[in-house]
Design an enzyme around this catalytic site. Sequence first.
Site, short mmCIF file in Angstrom:
data_model
loop_
_atom_site.label_atom_id
_atom_site.label_comp_id
_atom_site.label_asym_id
_atom_site.label_seq_id
_atom_site.Cartn_x
_atom_site.Cartn_y
_atom_site.Cartn_z
N ILE A 219 32.89 -16.53 9.61
CA ILE A 219 32.70 -15.97 10.96
C ILE A 219 32.17 -17.01 11.91
CG2 ILE A 219 31.69 -14.12 12.30
CD1 ILE A 219 33.79 -13.34 10.10
N ASP A 220 31.25 -17.85 11.45
CA ASP A 220 30.84 -18.98 12.28
C ASP A 220 32.05 -19.84 12.64
OD1 ASP A 220 28.13 -18.49 12.49
OD2 ASP A 220 27.59 -19.70 10.75
N THR A 221 32.91 -20.04 11.67
CA THR A 221 34.07 -20.91 11.88
C THR A 221 35.02 -20.33 12.92
OG1 THR A 221 33.92 -21.72 9.60
CG2 THR A 221 36.01 -22.04 10.73
N ASP B 81 26.06 -15.69 10.15
CA ASP B 81 27.40 -15.45 9.61
C ASP B 81 27.46 -14.27 8.65
OD1 ASP B 81 30.25 -16.83 8.88
OD2 ASP B 81 29.26 -16.13 7.06
#
Length: 395
Positions: A167-169, A139
């Site tokens: 960003i992972d989300t 991320d």
Amino acid sequence: MDQLLSGIKVLDLTRALAGPLCTSLLSDFGADVVKVETRGSGDSSRQWPPFDGDRSLYFASVNRGKRSIAIDMRSDRGRKLLRSLALDADVLVENFRPGVLADMGLDPDSLEQENPGLVVMSISGFGPVGPDQFAPGLDQVAQGMSGLMSVTGAGEQTPMRVGIPIIDTVSGIYAALGITAALASRGRDGRGHRVQTSLLESAISIMTFQAQDYLSTGRVSTPNGNTHPTITPYGAFDTADFPINIATGSDKHWIALCSVIGDPDLAFRAEYATGKERLAHRDQLTKELEDLLTTKGAAQWIAEIRGAGIPCGPIHSIDQVFSDPQVEALQMVEQTQSPDGTSIPVVRGPFWVDGKTLPVRNAPPMTLGGDADDVLTDFGLRPEEIEDLRANSVI
């Protein structure tokens, strides 16, 4: 009524956050998600803080509604079992580096030949092409590479990462969107698709108007702290006790705000009369507004400003979030029960369908491989076959 993805079988080979979040969203909509983990170690996030006893809350936060099976993916029997599960699935989700899936015997092209309706979603760090395609990515690396960190923070506290793995989300959300689009297409022609996204592509896509500003004008955005980069007043403002967020998105809001805080003439002063002028004089305007706002407390201002139709709200700490009356009314927290009787509170998925929220199907699978018998029985294996796999350390 069946949930929207009822009957869809999802094989989840992902670890950490982006992939697990994607598959938890699919579970929210009713998909049967089987989380396949490496025998012995499991998802790496099981070892990540914070912990409740010996249970990772990081892992729990993005694995609601799934069943877990642990397989020795390096053994021939383990890979054969894994391939059989994939050929029985509607969706396979993975976030290995490019090429790893094929090395595991799960090359999407060969899977398609035997299961032409299979949807394969691949989430990588940097995408399937280019000089960095095989580089490991997480991320914060994507936050930095996309420009996001360069527009986050204030003063010397920049570049700054966003306070969550954003960003992972968003990559997990984009992946879920890609899967549902592929399933919709399959509903028309029966054919599965391979869909791919990456942390870097997701990160760049959420730069929105700041990316567009550079592409169209060459301007390079700079960080603005808690203030909107182009609209003012729009940000965090001090009151007599706690800061609050105020967002004036139009001249109508601006005029109403000046009236409610006690200085209606402020709206028509030449240096504040237009959005362009307000932005040019933002520091001066912020000081004048806070001179007025610091005469009352946050709660009173929120009520009055919202009463005038202007977006406004508190700035909560995490504990305040879950005691907020609006959050309580939304029933965002559900109590789930693990097989050992432990109660695990989790945040439900953020969806309503036909006037109802989507229930969490079951607790996060905190025991590695704890659902193996259940999963393999559903797959059609007899008890003695399951026991043989266990005796030979395949599961």
